[in-house]
Design a protein around this motif. Structure first.
Motif, mmCIF file in Angstrom:
data_model
loop_
_atom_site.group_PDB
_atom_site.id
_atom_site.type_symbol
_atom_site.label_atom_id
_atom_site.label_comp_id
_atom_site.label_asym_id
_atom_site.label_seq_id
_atom_site.Cartn_x
_atom_site.Cartn_y
_atom_site.Cartn_z
ATOM 1 N N LEU A 86 -4.849 8.665 -3.708
ATOM 2 C CA LEU A 86 -6.004 10.482 -3.078
ATOM 3 C C LEU A 86 -6.586 10.807 -4.247
ATOM 4 N N SER A 87 -5.642 10.621 -5.634
ATOM 5 C CA SER A 87 -6.347 10.506 -6.804
ATOM 6 C C SER A 87 -7.039 9.741 -7.236
ATOM 7 N N TRP A 88 -6.955 8.623 -6.583
ATOM 8 C CA TRP A 88 -8.602 8.029 -6.887
ATOM 9 C C TRP A 88 -9.270 8.578 -6.320
ATOM 10 N N ILE A 138 3.344 6.258 -12.870
ATOM 11 C CA ILE A 138 2.668 4.942 -13.791
ATOM 12 C C ILE A 138 1.279 4.551 -13.349
ATOM 13 N N SER A 139 1.201 5.212 -11.791
ATOM 14 C CA SER A 139 0.045 4.625 -11.813
ATOM 15 C C SER A 139 -1.490 6.041 -12.762
ATOM 16 N N ASP A 140 -0.895 7.194 -13.411
ATOM 17 C CA ASP A 140 -1.725 7.984 -13.675
ATOM 18 C C ASP A 140 -1.149 7.787 -15.049
ATOM 19 N N LYS A 141 -0.672 7.582 -15.367
ATOM 20 C CA LYS A 141 0.064 6.515 -16.919
ATOM 21 C C LYS A 141 -0.719 5.610 -17.450
ATOM 22 N N TYR A 142 -1.363 5.034 -16.696
ATOM 23 C CA TYR A 142 -1.676 3.360 -16.925
ATOM 24 C C TYR A 142 -3.020 3.304 -16.244
ATOM 25 N N GLU A 143 -3.690 4.206 -15.373
ATOM 26 C CA GLU A 143 -4.796 4.584 -15.030
ATOM 27 C C GLU A 143 -5.337 3.207 -14.164
ATOM 28 N N LYS A 144 -3.727 2.851 -13.728
ATOM 29 C CA LYS A 144 -3.991 1.703 -12.810
ATOM 30 C C LYS A 144 -3.514 2.458 -11.210
ATOM 31 N N ARG A 145 -4.057 3.490 -10.842
ATOM 32 C CA ARG A 145 -4.370 4.092 -9.115
ATOM 33 C C ARG A 145 -4.417 2.855 -8.043
ATOM 34 N N SER A 146 -5.439 2.382 -8.096
ATOM 35 C CA SER A 146 -5.331 1.033 -7.409
ATOM 36 C C SER A 146 -4.264 -0.119 -7.166
ATOM 37 N N LEU A 147 -4.351 -0.383 -8.530
ATOM 38 C CA LEU A 147 -2.542 -1.083 -8.056
ATOM 39 C C LEU A 147 -1.802 -0.238 -7.593
ATOM 40 N N GLY A 148 -1.564 0.652 -8.351
ATOM 41 C CA GLY A 148 -0.267 1.437 -8.394
ATOM 42 C C GLY A 148 -0.214 1.483 -6.600
ATOM 43 N N THR A 149 -1.114 1.850 -5.775
ATOM 44 C CA THR A 149 -1.453 1.445 -3.478
ATOM 45 C C THR A 149 -1.494 0.280 -3.500
ATOM 46 N N ALA A 150 -2.076 -0.636 -3.662
ATOM 47 C CA ALA A 150 -1.970 -2.228 -3.525
ATOM 48 C C ALA A 150 -1.037 -2.312 -3.534
ATOM 49 N N ILE A 151 0.014 -2.539 -4.573
ATOM 50 C CA ILE A 151 1.828 -2.762 -4.764
ATOM 51 C C ILE A 151 1.640 -2.113 -3.676
ATOM 52 N N SER A 152 2.716 -0.915 -4.231
ATOM 53 C CA SER A 152 3.099 -0.242 -2.908
ATOM 54 C C SER A 152 2.546 -0.749 -1.704
ATOM 55 N N MET A 153 1.788 -1.115 -1.471
ATOM 56 C CA MET A 153 1.384 -1.090 0.029
ATOM 57 C C MET A 153 1.983 -2.499 0.450
ATOM 58 N N LEU A 154 1.836 -3.553 -0.181
ATOM 59 C CA LEU A 154 2.262 -4.704 -0.226
ATOM 60 C C LEU A 154 3.880 -4.787 0.006
ATOM 61 N N ILE A 155 4.415 -3.878 -0.654
ATOM 62 C CA ILE A 155 6.214 -4.467 -0.733
ATOM 63 C C ILE A 155 6.945 -3.952 0.449
ATOM 64 N N ALA A 156 5.683 -2.313 0.990
ATOM 65 C CA ALA A 156 6.532 -1.312 2.019
ATOM 66 C C ALA A 156 5.587 -2.635 3.367
ATOM 67 N N GLY A 157 4.549 -2.825 3.276
ATOM 68 C CA GLY A 157 4.125 -4.163 4.476
ATOM 69 C C GLY A 157 5.429 -5.221 3.929
ATOM 70 N N ALA A 158 5.792 -6.184 3.271
ATOM 71 C CA ALA A 158 6.105 -7.171 4.205
ATOM 72 C C ALA A 158 7.459 -6.635 3.789
ATOM 73 N N CYS A 159 7.686 -5.790 4.026
ATOM 74 C CA CYS A 159 8.833 -4.824 4.024
ATOM 75 C C CYS A 159 9.414 -4.527 5.837
ATOM 76 N N PHE A 160 8.338 -4.211 6.451
ATOM 77 C CA PHE A 160 7.938 -3.726 7.973
ATOM 78 C C PHE A 160 8.377 -5.162 8.337
ATOM 79 N N ILE A 161 7.527 -6.228 7.882
ATOM 80 C CA ILE A 161 8.003 -7.989 8.886
ATOM 81 C C ILE A 161 9.405 -8.218 8.835
ATOM 82 N N VAL A 162 9.895 -7.948 7.335
ATOM 83 C CA VAL A 162 11.616 -8.374 7.731
ATOM 84 C C VAL A 162 12.027 -7.744 8.869
ATOM 85 N N GLU A 163 12.095 -6.674 8.411
ATOM 86 C CA GLU A 163 13.034 -5.676 9.288
ATOM 87 C C GLU A 163 12.125 -5.840 11.310
ATOM 88 N N GLY A 164 11.131 -6.333 11.313
ATOM 89 C CA GLY A 164 10.743 -6.644 12.969
ATOM 90 C C GLY A 164 11.266 -8.094 13.442
#
Length: 425
Positions: A341-343, A286-312
């Motif tokens: 890394l691609s970015w 998706i990040s490559d197809k739409y040339e949105k590498r920064s958004l793909g990274t940031a959204i993934s980080m936010l989802i993972a970060g939120a899940c770690f908070i819930v798990e803790g």
């Protein structure tokens, strides 16, 4: 993919060995007689040598050709993994883990660097994802292999964790021979392309990719080292290296804290990594197809970060719910790396910058991997709140850093004339 899968197996199998057949008193820690602090030191020393040798290794890859250098590294780390199966004390474990880090250091930045010789910027994130996602396959296969090898405990007088290192190290040594003869170096030199195909391969990447015949100059090195925006990329990579390291090394331990014991703890590490493979590849595509590498990274980080908070925050006995959030957190922790890394590679405009910038990025990121070694504390089992909250904090900080970089590139693009090369987002 296969090369990095083998590399990931040989790097992280110590996490499987740590608890393999622990219920029978035959785990790595029990047989070698090491404490938890000594085990953490063995993990940390790997990243020390890994950090020191990444950038020199990239230079050697350019000096000796990718096929020759990667084959050498592959044989050497496979041999070190097999030697781990024969260690009997803490000193031996430290020495071999240090050497394992020396030889594995050059592979990932080297593979990313090689991609810059073959592919345009908009074609790299998916391919980086496929390489990195093979690490998630390594985690899945590692758990499955450890489950099977665990049943060999005591066979011919050897405990199972020794078989684990021997079995997982041997394919790397054998595969090195194939890499030596068949791994493609550069489009300009590879033999299996016809003249017309070679011309097409070089023309399509001219001006946007690295060149095999190019040699880095001091002027390029100086410009790369003085480019302040790259250090923001490097520091951002630290934030994703913390969960990458901690998940890779401690997932069997974390799963055992979710209520799964013995060989079941090995087997239940498989689904999280299998799902992570799919999500990592999808986010990169998706990040490559739409040339949105920064958004793909940031959204993934936010989802993972939120899940770690819930798990803790979840009660330590909410095993099933914690397992679900563990899967999501692990998946998106891996998924944010390829587009980031691609970015970076898309915004390195010369071969010299790629030669130096890519390994520096990964080397500096090892600071995060060292931090990741120490955040899951044995005395906090089974909940491990410190580990989860630290991962969440770094990921959320990384998301803010990515969006700041994105804003900077947008502002820079506004100042460019129509015929100037634009910064990728």
């Amino acid at each position: 993919m296969t090369i990095y899968l083998l590399c990931s197996l040989d790097r992280s199998n110590i996490g499987n060995a740590k608890i393999l057949n622990a219920d029978a008193g035959h785990s790595l820690m029990q047989n070698v007689g090491i404490t938890n602090d000594e085990y953490l030191t063995a993990l940390m020393i790997f990243f020390v040598s890994y950090t020191l040798f990444e950038t020199p290794s990239n230079y050697m890859l350019k000096r000796f050709r990718p096929s020759r250098w990667i084959a050498f590294l592959m044989f050497a780390w496979g041999a070190m993994t097999m030697i781990l199966g024969g260690i009997h004390n803490f000193g031996g474990l430290i020495a071999v883990r240090f050497l394992l880090g020396v030889f594995e250091a050059g592979l990932f930045p080297g593979m990313v660097y090689v991609l810059t010789f073959w592919y345009r910027p908009e074609e790299r994130a998916l391919r980086i994802a496929l390489i990195l996602a093979s690490a998630t396959l390594g985690g899945a296969f590692g758990g499955a292999i450890a489950y099977g090898v665990g049943k060999m405990d005591g066979l011919h007088g050897l405990v199972a964790w020794r078989y684990l290192f021997l079995i997982e190290g041997a394919p790397s040594c054998a595969g090195a021979v194939l890499v030596w003869f068949f791994f493609p170096d550069y489009p300009e030199t590879v033999r299996w392309l016809s003249d017309s195909e070679r011309e097409l391969a070089t023309e399509r990447i001219k001006g946007v990719a690295s060149l095999g015949h190019h040699r880095i100059t001091w002027a390029e090195a100086k410009a790369t080292l003085q480019d302040y925006r790259l250090y923001v990329h490097y520091l951002t990579y630290i934030t994703i290296s913390v969960p990458f390291s901690s998940m890779s090394l401690f997932s069997p331990t974390i799963v055992s804290g979710l209520g799964y014991r013995g060989l079941s703890a090995q087997l239940f590490t498989v689904p999280p990594y299998a799902i992570a493979f799919v999500i990592t590849v999808f986010v990169a595509w998706i990040s490559d197809k739409y040339e949105k590498r920064s958004l793909g990274t940031a959204i993934s980080m936010l989802i993972a970060g939120a899940c770690f908070i819930v798990e803790g925050a979840l009660p330590s006995d909410s095993f099933k719910l914690r397992y679900v959030f563990f899967i999501i957190a692990l998946s998106f922790s891996f998924a944010c790396i390829p587009p980031l890394l691609s970015w970076l590679t898309a915004n390195l405009h010369t071969t010299g910058a790629s030669t130096l910038g890519v390994p520096l990025n990964v080397s500096i990121g090892q600071v995060g991997q060292i931090i990741g070694v120490y955040i899951y504390k044995s005395n906090e089992s089974p909940g491990y709140p410190t580990g989860h909250y630290v991962n969440a904090g770094f990921l959320l900080l990384g998301a803010m850093s990515v969006m700041g970089l994105r804003a900077m590139y947008i502002q820079r693009n506004k100042c460019l004339s129509p015929d100037e090369r634009r910064w990728r987002l």
